[in-house]
Scaffold this active site. Structure first.
Site, PDB file in Angstrom:
ATOM      1  N   SER A  35      13.506   6.598 -13.237  1.00 24.76           N
ATOM      2  CA  SER A  35      12.445   7.377 -13.870  1.00 24.76           C
ATOM      3  C   SER A  35      12.322   8.757 -13.227  1.00 24.76           C
ATOM      4  CB  SER A  35      11.129   6.605 -13.764  1.00 24.76           C
ATOM      5  OG  SER A  35      10.039   7.468 -13.854  1.00 24.76           O
ATOM      6  N   SER A  36      12.370   8.785 -11.882  1.00 23.85           N
ATOM      7  CA  SER A  36      12.226  10.072 -11.190  1.00 23.85           C
ATOM      8  C   SER A  36      13.385  11.000 -11.496  1.00 23.85           C
ATOM      9  CB  SER A  36      12.184   9.865  -9.675  1.00 23.85           C
ATOM     10  OG  SER A  36      11.059   9.143  -9.323  1.00 23.85           O
ATOM     11  N   THR A  62       7.187  26.501   7.335  1.00 27.27           N
ATOM     12  CA  THR A  62       5.866  25.943   7.034  1.00 27.27           C
ATOM     13  C   THR A  62       4.781  26.878   7.562  1.00 27.27           C
ATOM     14  OG1 THR A  62       6.911  23.802   7.402  1.00 27.27           O
ATOM     15  CG2 THR A  62       4.537  23.810   7.070  1.00 27.27           C
ATOM     16  N   ASP A  72       7.102  22.975 -25.289  1.00 28.46           N
ATOM     17  CA  ASP A  72       7.079  21.604 -24.764  1.00 28.46           C
ATOM     18  C   ASP A  72       8.139  21.515 -23.681  1.00 28.46           C
ATOM     19  OD1 ASP A  72       7.114  18.704 -24.488  1.00 28.46           O
ATOM     20  OD2 ASP A  72       6.116  18.638 -26.431  1.00 28.46           O
ATOM     21  N   GLU A 124      12.220  12.909   0.554  1.00 19.33           N
ATOM     22  CA  GLU A 124      11.107  12.312  -0.189  1.00 19.33           C
ATOM     23  C   GLU A 124       9.763  12.854   0.296  1.00 19.33           C
ATOM     24  OE1 GLU A 124      10.803  10.321  -2.746  1.00 19.33           O
ATOM     25  OE2 GLU A 124       8.674   9.806  -2.556  1.00 19.33           O
ATOM     26  N   TYR A 161       9.152  15.747   1.381  1.00 20.25           N
ATOM     27  CA  TYR A 161       8.939  17.083   0.814  1.00 20.25           C
ATOM     28  C   TYR A 161       8.780  17.050  -0.692  1.00 20.25           C
ATOM     29  CZ  TYR A 161       9.717  18.546   5.491  1.00 20.25           C
ATOM     30  OH  TYR A 161       9.581  18.683   6.838  1.00 20.25           O
ATOM     31  N   LYS A 177       4.207  29.761   5.280  1.00 14.00           N
ATOM     32  CA  LYS A 177       3.349  29.430   4.141  1.00 14.00           C
ATOM     33  C   LYS A 177       1.872  29.518   4.522  1.00 14.00           C
ATOM     34  CE  LYS A 177       6.202  26.848   1.084  1.00 14.00           C
ATOM     35  NZ  LYS A 177       5.731  27.484  -0.139  1.00 14.00           N
ATOM     36  N   HIS A 191      14.862  12.130  12.893  1.00  8.11           N
ATOM     37  CA  HIS A 191      13.660  12.200  13.725  1.00  8.11           C
ATOM     38  C   HIS A 191      12.707  11.036  13.439  1.00  8.11           C
ATOM     39  CE1 HIS A 191      11.678  15.012  10.549  1.00  8.11           C
ATOM     40  NE2 HIS A 191      11.287  13.792  10.353  1.00  8.11           N
ATOM     41  N   HIS A 192      12.981  10.295  12.370  1.00  6.51           N
ATOM     42  CA  HIS A 192      12.191   9.085  12.114  1.00  6.51           C
ATOM     43  C   HIS A 192      12.686   7.919  12.955  1.00  6.51           C
ATOM     44  CE1 HIS A 192      10.071  10.667   8.539  1.00  6.51           C
ATOM     45  NE2 HIS A 192      11.155  11.389   8.392  1.00  6.51           N
ATOM     46  N   TRP A 218       7.411  -0.523   4.030  1.00  7.44           N
ATOM     47  CA  TRP A 218       7.986   0.150   2.858  1.00  7.44           C
ATOM     48  C   TRP A 218       9.391   0.670   3.166  1.00  7.44           C
ATOM     49  CZ3 TRP A 218       9.378   5.298   1.539  1.00  7.44           C
ATOM     50  CH2 TRP A 218       9.207   6.239   2.557  1.00  7.44           C
ATOM     51  N   HIS A 244       0.846  -1.197   0.000  1.00  6.16           N
ATOM     52  CA  HIS A 244       0.000   0.000   0.000  1.00  6.16           C
ATOM     53  C   HIS A 244       0.879   1.245   0.000  1.00  6.16           C
ATOM     54  CE1 HIS A 244      -2.870   3.062   1.268  1.00  6.16           C
ATOM     55  NE2 HIS A 244      -2.155   3.266   2.366  1.00  6.16           N
ATOM     56  N   SER A 299      -0.818  27.469  -3.556  1.00  8.54           N
ATOM     57  CA  SER A 299      -0.447  28.872  -3.732  1.00  8.54           C
ATOM     58  C   SER A 299      -0.923  29.433  -5.059  1.00  8.54           C
ATOM     59  CB  SER A 299       1.078  29.037  -3.644  1.00  8.54           C
ATOM     60  OG  SER A 299       1.556  28.550  -2.424  1.00  8.54           O
ATOM     61  N   HIS A 308      13.439  11.526   4.223  1.00  8.83           N
ATOM     62  CA  HIS A 308      12.855  12.799   4.608  1.00  8.83           C
ATOM     63  C   HIS A 308      12.706  13.773   3.452  1.00  8.83           C
ATOM     64  CE1 HIS A 308      10.661  14.959   7.476  1.00  8.83           C
ATOM     65  NE2 HIS A 308      11.132  16.024   6.871  1.00  8.83           N
ATOM     66  N   ARG A 351       1.435   0.591  15.327  1.00 12.02           N
ATOM     67  CA  ARG A 351       1.083   0.474  13.910  1.00 12.02           C
ATOM     68  C   ARG A 351       1.552  -0.876  13.391  1.00 12.02           C
ATOM     69  NH1 ARG A 351       5.695   4.086  10.818  1.00 12.02           N
ATOM     70  NH2 ARG A 351       4.570   3.403   8.978  1.00 12.02           N
TER      71      ARG A 351
END
Ligand SMILES: [Cu+2]
Lengths: 266, 525
Positions: B169-170, B328, B106, B255, B257, B331, B302-303, B142, B77, B268, B253, B450
């Site tokens: 690809s990315s 943040t 293009d 990722e 963002y 924003k 922090h993870h 994951w 998932h 915005s 991390h 979890r």
């Protein structure tokens, strides 16, 4: 269809009979867990206040500055003063949070002057406990009743099982009012040892020895679970800590040491 | 030189039709559509897995799946939603919008563009095929933490290879975005005049180039640990299981963002359009985005506050993580200031954007709580974390994508969606998303870990509510698909400038936008 409606009725009935709408972190019985609870509430209230202000302004704007009420758009689109203010104020609030958080963290990581040491080793899927000074050692895993009930298609009503999934065959016994150092490691994969009311969690990692400390102030039974995904039975390796007054603990130790000696002599 | 140009012009007239058109296309709009449809398909596949999870968690006890399969579902998932649904959705939006927004015909590297899309179907076919292996799909989460992930079945090398393909690809996509933005802007469009969506994508592209190779390194080391006798991550061979987590989150991390900065860009864009007022604090929006991107490289641990880092490390990562709240916050304040004394209307894109601001901010608040290390020892790996990241990713990132689709759909197709149905879709989605994820805060705080297939009975009530919400959320998205197809069947009626307050070069083009956006570059002053 009948089964579905039976399921629905059963589940609705269970909502009323097993209502347990706990929404918050439990208050702790050890200084570290208490400190975590206090910090949690402090930060929570700060975010609530900020939320009320920001969303308040936003909703005021949504209700009053709408085209259908004839609002004409203003033309301002920057203000260095305002932007500096709302950069500095959050920063100051953060400093206000960081000070108590750092103090608490330093307190939590200070494992010096402990009286006894409990070594915890994670296995797939059970825990092993070694009382380093007192020479007691045993494995602890999910109790049989929960284990039977949790099998797919067991047909056992788990609500009737005593402390379903939170009960073990051998409980950890710890003395109250004693600083206990807990050493954590694992033999196969990473696990994490967590009993919310007495301490936050820490990982049990192969090749590492991590430290925690607890000082339980209230006798009682405290339950927790493995909290790092450790394979298929990760959800089924609970932790039960029974905290007893010191004299009782001493008795328990001697009883269990004796048993070990007796076992060996056989 | 001139024959070259003639040749290119020739190509426009001899387009293959049918399936070959889509396989060989180098057009940014075609490729954008491919990305978006692909993302939608993956969204439903990943969502179906989420519903298997929620069905099992509807009540305590195991009713539907065995724990091993449950773990495959949580792992897949996440992989499908992150790499298959969200990232391609943002790349699809970039493909459609960037050339139109900067006044280019293009993307800068059209063939690369084709390739970076067509890698995806193969990568995901391979990833999904592992579910049919005898030993099952990946089940270590994951995050693929060793030593657990090293115990996995035959799926592991396939998963790693498909992640490598997705990374490639990315990176190709990111290179294309950077090349396009830096080289193909209309005359007069200086960097500080670029639309904010373009800015957020430029910064995101740099994040991608910096982060994806780190993931590639980490998973390659996993692969050699498993098959070539190295022990980077196995303690028995002198390796370090925690090292993997450091490398993984150094990718992971940024990722996060990568998934949210383009969403900020969308919000915005939409908030000013429906407030009929210029974006407040454009410059500080750009600086805030850049600061968030820079900070994202020094907060990774922090993870993993619970792995037993030295005290100094825990304090450092707590402080840097808390700092993210500043840009943040800027924003959010800027969005509110944009609405302030505007002249607002509430069409579907605006509704989704407003819900984004509120619900994303709630996710931000729980993020701030999680940053506090001593409290995180309690929150870590509980449903509180699950609630947190779903709040920033579902009513955060996904709402932004949905808002963007409603907002630009008339430009892309020349057709207007049904506003009433759009609003119904919005309200259903917003109500159900909260029914699904809000109770997860409660069970998490009350102590539910979890990634467990079964739970103690005191967590039953809120889990039932969450499961009901999840099925409602899933159903609401079928309405979204219906709305899309219904729109496509309409006649072309949309105005060139479909929204009264919309600004930007894309609205100077006819609706639907021509195949090659700007043949002659517009002048920007
Ligand atoms: Cu475990």
């Amino acid at each position: 269809m009948n089964r579905l409606s039976a399921l629905l009725i059963a589940s609705l009935a269970s909502v009323s009979s097993f209502a347990d709408w706990e929404v918050n972190m439990p208050r702790g019985v050890s200084p570290t867990a208490n400190a975590a609870y206090d910090l949690h509430m402090l930060i929570f209230y700060i975010t609530v206040v900020i939320g009320v202000i920001v969303f308040g302004v936003m909703f005021y704007s949504i209700f009053h500055h709408r085209k259908s009420k004839g609002a004409k758009p203003a033309s301002f689109h920057e203000s260095t003063t305002v932007e500096v203010i709302w950069t500095v104020i959050p920063f100051v609030i953060l400093v206000g949070m960081a000070i108590p958080a750092t103090k608490t963290l330093i307190m939590m990581e200070d494992t010096r002057d402990s009286e006894i040491t409990l070594k915890v080793t994670g296995y797939q899927w059970m825990w092993k406990y070694d009382y380093v000074e007192d020479n007691v050692s045993f494995f602890s895993k999910l109790d049989n009743k929960s284990n039977e009930a949790r099998q797919l298609g067991s047909k056992i009503d788990v609500k009737k099982v005593d402390n379903y999934l939170l009960n073990v065959d051998n409980e950890v016994v710890l003395p109250t009012d004693t600083k206990v150092r807990i050493l954590l490691t694992a033999s196969d994969v990473i696990h994490a040892w967590w009993v919310p009311e007495i301490t936050g969690k820490k990982d049990a990692i192969p090749g590492y020895i991590n430290e925690l400390w607890v000082d339980i102030k209230k006798p009682g039974v405290y339950r927790g679970q493995c909290t790092e995904l450790c394979g298929k039975d990760h959800g089924f390796m609970p932790i039960v800590v029974r905290a007893v007054p010191k004299q009782e603990y001493v008795k328990w130790v001697s009883l269990n040491q004796k048993n070990r000696v007796a076992d060996k002599s056989e | 030189m001139s024959t070259n140009i003639d040749h290119i012009k020739e190509e426009h007239h001899h387009q293959p039709s049918g399936l070959m058109r889509w396989i060989t296309t180098t057009n940014h709009k075609d490729i954008g559509s491919l990305y978006l449809w692909f993302s939608l398909l993956m969204f439903f596949i990943g969502g179906f897995m989420a519903l298997i999870i929620r069905a099992e968690l509807f009540q305590p006890g195991l009713q539907l799946v065995v724990p091993g399969f449950f773990n495959q579902m949580t792992t897949m998932h996440a992989l499908i939603m992150i790499f298959g649904a969200l990232m391609p959705a943002f790349v699809g939006l970039a493909n459609w919008q960037l050339p139109m927004m900067i006044g280019a015909p293009d993307m800068a590297l059209p063939r690369l563009n084709n390739w970076s899309f067509w890698i995806l179907p193969f990568a995901f076919t391979m990833l999904l095929s592992t579910l049919f292996f005898e030993s099952g799909g990946p089940a270590a989460g994951w995050t693929l933490y060793p030593p657990l992930s090293l115990q996995g079945g035959n799926s592991m090398p396939f998963v790693i290879f498909s992640l490598h393909l997705l990374g490639a690809s990315s990176i190709l996509g990111a290179i294309n975005v950077i090349a396009t933005i830096l080289n193909m802007r209309a005359p007069g469009m200086t960097l500080m005049k670029m639309p904010i969506f373009v800015w957020t994508w430029l910064i995101t592209a740099f994040l991608l180039i910096a982060a994806m190779p780190v993931l590639a390194g980490a998973i390659t080391m996993l692969l050699t640990d498993r098959f070539y006798g190295t022990s980077f991550f196995t303690a028995a061979g002198g390796g370090d299981p925690v090292l993997f987590q450091h490398i993984f989150w150094f990718f992971g991390h940024p990722e996060v963002y990568i998934l949210i900065l383009p969403a900020f860009g969308i919000i915005s864009t939409i908030i000013p359009a429906f407030s009929r007022k210029k974006l407040f604090g454009y410059d500080s929006m750009v600086y805030a985005t850049a600061s968030i991107a820079l900070l994202s490289f020094i907060v990774w641990a922090h993870h993993m506050f619970t792995v037993g880092m030295p005290l100094a490390g825990e304090i450092f990562f707590m402080f840097t993580t808390m700092l993210i709240a500043v840009p943040t916050g800027v924003k959010v304040f800027n969005w509110v200031a944009t609405m302030w004394r505007g002249s607002m209307t509430f069409e579907t894109p605006m509704l989704f954007s407003l819900a984004f601001i509120i619900l994303f901010t709630i996710g931000g608040f729980s993020g701030l709580m999680l940053a506090i290390t001593p409290a995180d020892f309690q929150y870590h790996d509980t449903y509180f974390v699950v609630a947190h990241f779903h709040y920033v990713l579902v009513p955060g990132a996904i709402f932004a994508v949905i808002a963007a689709v409603y907002y630009w759909l008339p430009k892309w197709t020349g057709k207007m969606y049904n506003e009433t149905l759009g609003k119904v879709h919005f309200w259903m989605t917003t109500v159900f998303v909260n029914i699904t994820f809000f109770p997860m805060h409660f069970v998490g705080l009350a102590g539910m870990p979890r990634r467990i297939p079964d739970y103690a009975v005191q967590f039953t009530d809120f889990n039932m509510i969450a499961s009901i919400g999840a099925f409602g959320f899933g159903l609401s998205q079928l309405l979204f698909v219906y709305i899309l197809f219904q729109t496509l069947r309409q006649p072309v009626t949309a105005a060139d400038k479909s929204w009264e307050g919309a600004e930007g070069l894309e609205w100077t083009l006819p609706s639907p936008a021509p195949y090659h956006s700007f043949d002659t570059p517009p002048k920007v002053d």
